[in-house]
Scaffold this active site. Structure first.
Site, PDB file in Angstrom:
ATOM      1  N   SER A  31     -99.609 -39.404 -23.386  1.00 39.54           N
ATOM      2  CA  SER A  31     -99.924 -39.888 -22.030  1.00 39.54           C
ATOM      3  C   SER A  31     -98.693 -40.023 -21.143  1.00 39.54           C
ATOM      4  CB  SER A  31    -100.546 -41.280 -22.100  1.00 39.54           C
ATOM      5  OG  SER A  31    -101.838 -41.228 -22.588  1.00 39.54           O
ATOM      6  N   HIS A  62    -103.226 -36.138 -18.993  1.00 33.16           N
ATOM      7  CA  HIS A  62    -103.102 -35.148 -20.064  1.00 33.16           C
ATOM      8  C   HIS A  62    -103.446 -33.782 -19.485  1.00 33.16           C
ATOM      9  CE1 HIS A  62    -102.789 -37.583 -23.855  1.00 33.16           C
ATOM     10  NE2 HIS A  62    -103.091 -38.529 -22.993  1.00 33.16           N
ATOM     11  N   HIS A  84    -108.634 -37.288 -27.979  1.00 28.16           N
ATOM     12  CA  HIS A  84    -108.731 -38.536 -28.736  1.00 28.16           C
ATOM     13  C   HIS A  84    -110.162 -38.767 -29.213  1.00 28.16           C
ATOM     14  CE1 HIS A  84    -105.506 -38.886 -25.743  1.00 28.16           C
ATOM     15  NE2 HIS A  84    -104.864 -39.640 -26.604  1.00 28.16           N
ATOM     16  N   SER A 219    -103.693 -42.840 -31.083  1.00 23.47           N
ATOM     17  CA  SER A 219    -103.581 -41.410 -31.423  1.00 23.47           C
ATOM     18  C   SER A 219    -102.672 -41.216 -32.632  1.00 23.47           C
ATOM     19  CB  SER A 219    -103.015 -40.645 -30.215  1.00 23.47           C
ATOM     20  OG  SER A 219    -101.668 -40.997 -29.976  1.00 23.47           O
TER      21      SER A 219
END
Ligand code: HPA
Length: 287
Positions: A31, A62, A84, A219
């Site tokens: 991010s 993103h 994600h 993540s």
């Protein structure tokens, strides 16, 4: 089509598009951390949407593309943006891009992310190398029949595999050296991954601290698991975009996380530029 064949098809497509570029290092930018992709020269850009079976990122900040080329002269494949679990993707979809990097023959990946800082003394904007992780996602991308063909590296593709050194010690040492040359210290931390999408409660953060976590995010852990299953060496780097819930004076929001990322992405890009030749030199003597 079987998952393994989808991975092979996506990898074959990318090989065609990348025209002979033999990247040994993959870099995943989290991010707000996309700037390192701009440092890639002779770049071939492939949007995820064009790659067969590839999941598309839906999160703001993103970009969702692969930027392949040279970073400080070293062939790399940079993934600008990731998908994600909290977006609704399945564990197999979340790790699909990592599988494709494995099929392309990558030997090392650098996984970056935005994280909340739990560790005492962490400052917003600090970069921290992952020494280890805690899988608090409640799922695992390797659940299901083992696929030994994912063992692209010698000794890999096992049903039960070792995670004692999930994050490569020697890559961490190179990262620390590169950071020093860039004029900052790179601390090490333990990253705990939640499924998200909400930020944590202060009680959760106190619990995670007791468990030994110094960073929290949503993540990286699934990608690390897939990479280690394939025998790929992993370096993890978190950007502390905020102090974790209850530790700072303010409430958390995505804009703050993103904004901190934007402030740090150039430092991260500098670090990765220093680091790529060091990793390539280390691997150069190995088959
Ligand atoms: N928690 C979880 N994920 C995050 C955070 C956080 O505080 N900051 C950035 N990603």
């Amino acid at each position: 089509m079987a998952y393994y064949d989808q991975v092979a098809e996506a990898a074959a497509f990318l090989e065609g598009r990348l025209g002979g570029l033999r990247a040994k290092i993959g870099i995943v930018l989290g991010s707000g951390l996309g700037a390192a992709a701009d440092a890639v020269t002779d770049a071939v850009i492939v949007p995820y949407a064009e790659i067969p079976h590839f999941p598309r990122s839906t999160v703001e900040g993103h970009a969702g593309r692969i930027v392949a080329g040279a970073l400080a002269g070293v062939p790399v494949a940079v993934m600008q943006g990731r998908v994600h679990f909290y977006e609704g993707y399945t564990p197999l979809e979340v790790t699909f891009p990592m599988r494709v990097l494995g099929a392309l023959g990558l030997r090392a990946v650098v996984l970056t992310n935005a994280a909340g800082g739990i560790g005492a003394g962490y400052r917003v904007g600090q970069l921290v190398a992952l020494a280890d992780h805690i899988n608090w996602m409640g799922w695992n991308p390797l659940t299901g029949p083992n696929e030994p063909r994912f063992g692209y590296r010698p000794g890999a593709g096992l049903r039960f595999f070792d995670m004692t050194e999930a994050y490569s010690k020697r890559l961490r040492a190179l990262a620390a050296e590169a950071a020093k040359e860039e004029g900052f210290a790179l601390e090490e931390g333990v990253y705990l991954a939640t499924p998200g999408p909400n930020y944590e409660t202060p009680a959760e953060i106190r619990a995670f601290r007791t468990l030994g976590a110094t960073l929290v995010g949503m993540s990286t852990v699934p990608e690390t698991l897939a990479a280690r299953h394939m025998g790929i060496e992993v370096l993890g780097i978190s950007c502390v975009t905020n102090l974790a819930a209850g530790l700072g004076a303010t409430h958390l929001n995505h804009e703050e996380v993103h904004e901190t990322g934007r402030q740090v992405e150039n430092r991260l890009a500098g670090l990765l530029k220093r680091l790529a030749p060091k990793i390539a030199a280390q691997m150069g003597t190995e088959s």
